[in-house]
Design an enzyme around this catalytic site. Structure first.
Site, mmCIF file in Angstrom:
data_model
loop_
_atom_site.group_PDB
_atom_site.id
_atom_site.type_symbol
_atom_site.label_atom_id
_atom_site.label_comp_id
_atom_site.label_asym_id
_atom_site.label_seq_id
_atom_site.Cartn_x
_atom_site.Cartn_y
_atom_site.Cartn_z
ATOM 1 N N SER A 75 -46.007 4.642 -12.617
ATOM 2 C CA SER A 75 -45.365 3.692 -13.528
ATOM 3 C C SER A 75 -45.286 2.350 -12.811
ATOM 4 O O SER A 75 -45.223 2.309 -11.573
ATOM 5 C CB SER A 75 -43.945 4.149 -13.870
ATOM 6 N N TYR A 101 -35.918 7.460 -11.211
ATOM 7 C CA TYR A 101 -37.223 7.555 -11.885
ATOM 8 C C TYR A 101 -38.259 6.734 -11.119
ATOM 9 O O TYR A 101 -39.361 7.206 -10.834
ATOM 10 C CB TYR A 101 -37.098 7.046 -13.325
HETATM 11 N N1 NAP Z 1 -43.805 5.208 -22.042
HETATM 12 C C1 NAP Z 1 -43.726 4.410 -21.002
HETATM 13 O O1 NAP Z 1 -43.304 3.254 -21.112
HETATM 14 C C2 NAP Z 1 -44.189 4.891 -19.643
HETATM 15 C C3 NAP Z 1 -44.350 3.922 -18.645
HETATM 16 C C4 NAP Z 1 -44.766 4.304 -17.390
HETATM 17 C C5 NAP Z 1 -45.041 5.637 -17.123
HETATM 18 N N2 NAP Z 1 -44.869 6.589 -18.103
HETATM 19 C C6 NAP Z 1 -45.179 7.976 -17.754
HETATM 20 O O2 NAP Z 1 -46.227 8.443 -18.580
HETATM 21 C C7 NAP Z 1 -46.105 9.864 -18.761
HETATM 22 C C8 NAP Z 1 -46.151 10.188 -20.237
HETATM 23 O O3 NAP Z 1 -45.025 9.611 -20.851
HETATM 24 P P1 NAP Z 1 -44.958 9.196 -22.391
HETATM 25 O O4 NAP Z 1 -44.447 7.828 -22.439
HETATM 26 O O5 NAP Z 1 -46.222 9.539 -23.072
HETATM 27 O O6 NAP Z 1 -43.736 10.120 -22.879
HETATM 28 P P2 NAP Z 1 -43.624 11.333 -23.904
HETATM 29 O O7 NAP Z 1 -44.180 10.972 -25.224
HETATM 30 O O8 NAP Z 1 -42.213 11.789 -23.809
HETATM 31 O O9 NAP Z 1 -44.577 12.427 -23.237
HETATM 32 C C9 NAP Z 1 -44.204 13.103 -22.075
HETATM 33 C C10 NAP Z 1 -44.763 14.495 -22.126
HETATM 34 O O10 NAP Z 1 -44.371 15.194 -20.921
HETATM 35 C C11 NAP Z 1 -43.798 16.431 -21.321
HETATM 36 N N3 NAP Z 1 -42.888 16.962 -20.340
HETATM 37 C C12 NAP Z 1 -41.710 16.447 -19.886
HETATM 38 N N4 NAP Z 1 -41.166 17.290 -18.998
HETATM 39 C C13 NAP Z 1 -42.008 18.360 -18.888
HETATM 40 C C14 NAP Z 1 -41.997 19.559 -18.141
HETATM 41 N N5 NAP Z 1 -41.014 19.890 -17.309
HETATM 42 N N6 NAP Z 1 -43.039 20.417 -18.286
HETATM 43 C C15 NAP Z 1 -44.054 20.129 -19.121
HETATM 44 N N7 NAP Z 1 -44.110 19.044 -19.870
HETATM 45 C C16 NAP Z 1 -43.090 18.160 -19.744
HETATM 46 C C17 NAP Z 1 -43.125 16.137 -22.642
HETATM 47 O O11 NAP Z 1 -42.829 17.334 -23.317
HETATM 48 P P3 NAP Z 1 -41.468 17.450 -24.223
HETATM 49 O O12 NAP Z 1 -41.734 16.655 -25.471
HETATM 50 O O13 NAP Z 1 -41.356 18.923 -24.440
HETATM 51 O O14 NAP Z 1 -40.360 16.878 -23.410
HETATM 52 C C18 NAP Z 1 -44.211 15.296 -23.309
HETATM 53 O O15 NAP Z 1 -45.230 16.119 -23.789
HETATM 54 C C19 NAP Z 1 -44.813 10.263 -18.061
HETATM 55 O O16 NAP Z 1 -45.109 10.774 -16.779
HETATM 56 C C20 NAP Z 1 -44.037 8.956 -17.962
HETATM 57 O O17 NAP Z 1 -43.130 8.961 -16.901
HETATM 58 C C21 NAP Z 1 -44.454 6.223 -19.350
#
Ligand code: NAP
Length: 287
Positions: free
Chosen positions: A133, A146
């Site tokens: 991130s 985080y």
């Molecule tokens: N969105 C942003 O602004 C942003 C910015 C920088 C980095 N990121 C990173 O990008 C990645 C994806 O995030 P996103 O924004 O696409 O969020 P998201 O839509 O919430 O997707 C995250 C995914 O990870 C799954 N997950 C969480 N905990 C888990 C576990 N213990 N075991 C298996 N699956 C798990 C969630 O499943 P559930 O729905 O069951 O929880 C969901 O499928 C993450 O690593 C996040 O930290 C996001």
């Protein structure tokens, strides 16, 4: 022959968009979800096998890797995308929340990577892409745990990039800026935040934009998987992500940090405002 990719955390956000992208480009996809209700989420997308995996369960990693390889006969790439957001001042976050954040975002990711490395090493090929991130690059307040978990992912990716280079295996990290995904509806928020913190929290988060579409980061994930550049580790995505390394390069890390810190404390300099504007407009930043 089609290549096969494993993507974790695929019922929403980057993971779901990445499944669609790789499948549409002709890849076989092994996609993970952690709740049975989402096992049908990829119905209708060809060449996708959806498997259950809670990445925080380190003990499940090796059996999952075997199942994932068996699904299409081999694996060419792993995208460690699953993760979540623990938020709130450190003082108000329990150590259980801190450990759980690292268990999912760091230790689970390491265990899964470790489970695929022998196969990649023996086949002398493979790409591992880890979701870090932009907050892992520079540290954000009120999400310091985080941010620390994502900084760990970045350093892990760089170390492993060199460690596996002799075997033809690439390791990369993606640094997204803010994106409008469901991550913000699933925040593990700190309890009992002392009132003292409220002005700072309002100031910092009040200045944040709405975020990019998930497909913006999927473009970066796609590039990281297919560009064949083994030496490149860092892929920034989103205008607020891409602006950071450019600004750091121009100002140097120390000056950049002071600019960021002043802005976070509510005193952005004219230079910072122009950088933010440049990021918003997705134009190249010029001093
Ligand atoms: N969105 C942003 O602004 C942003 C910015 C920088 C980095 N990121 C990173 O990008 C990645 C994806 O995030 P996103 O924004 O696409 O969020 P998201 O839509 O919430 O997707 C995250 C995914 O990870 C799954 N997950 C969480 N905990 C888990 C576990 N213990 N075991 C298996 N699956 C798990 C969630 O499943 P559930 O729905 O069951 O929880 C969901 O499928 C993450 O690593 C996040 O930290 C996001």
């Amino acid at each position: 022959m089609s290549k096969t990719i494993v993507i974790t955390g695929t019922n929403s956000g980057f993971g779901l968009a990445a499944v669609k992208r790789f499948a549409s480009e002709g890849w076989n996809v092994v996609a993970t979800v952690r709740k049975e209700e989402y096992l049908t989420v990829h119905d209708g997308i060809t060449n996708v096998k959806t498997l259950l995996l809670d990445v925080s369960d380190e003990g499940a990693a090796e059996a999952f890797a075997r199942d994932a390889i068996a699904a299409f006969g081999r694996v060419d790439a792993l995208v460690n995308n699953a993760g979540y957001y623990q938020m709130g001042p450190l003082e108000a976050s329990s150590m259980e929340q801190v450990h759980q954040q690292f268990q999912t975002n760091v230790f689970g990711l390491m265990a899964l990577t470790k489970a695929f490395v022998p196969t990649f090493r023996e086949q002398r090929s493979g790409v591992i892409v880890n979701l870090s991130s932009i907050s892992g690059d520079q540290g954000y307040p009120y999400t310091s745990v985080y941010a620390a978990s994502k900084a760990a992912v970045a350093a892990f990716s760089e170390g492993l990039n060199v460690e596996l280079a002799d075997f033809g295996v690439s390791v990369k990290a993606v640094f997204p800026g803010a994106h409008a995904t469901r991550i913000f509806t699933k925040i593990d928020i700190a309890g009992n935040v002392p009132d003292d913190y409220q002005p700072g929290i309002q100031r910092f988060f009040g200045a944040q934009g709405t975020g990019s579409a998930p497909e913006v980061t999927v473009d970066a994930i796609w590039a990281a998987v297919v560009d064949g550049d083994q030496a490149r580790v860092r892929y920034y995505s989103g205008p607020d992500g891409e602006i950071v390394p450019r600004a750091q390069q121009m100002l140097g890390r120390d000056w950049y940090w002071r600019e960021f810190r002043n802005a976070a404390l509510g005193n952005p300099s004219p230079l910072w405002k122009s950088m933010v504007r440049a990021g918003d407009e997705q134009v190249e930043f010029k001093l």
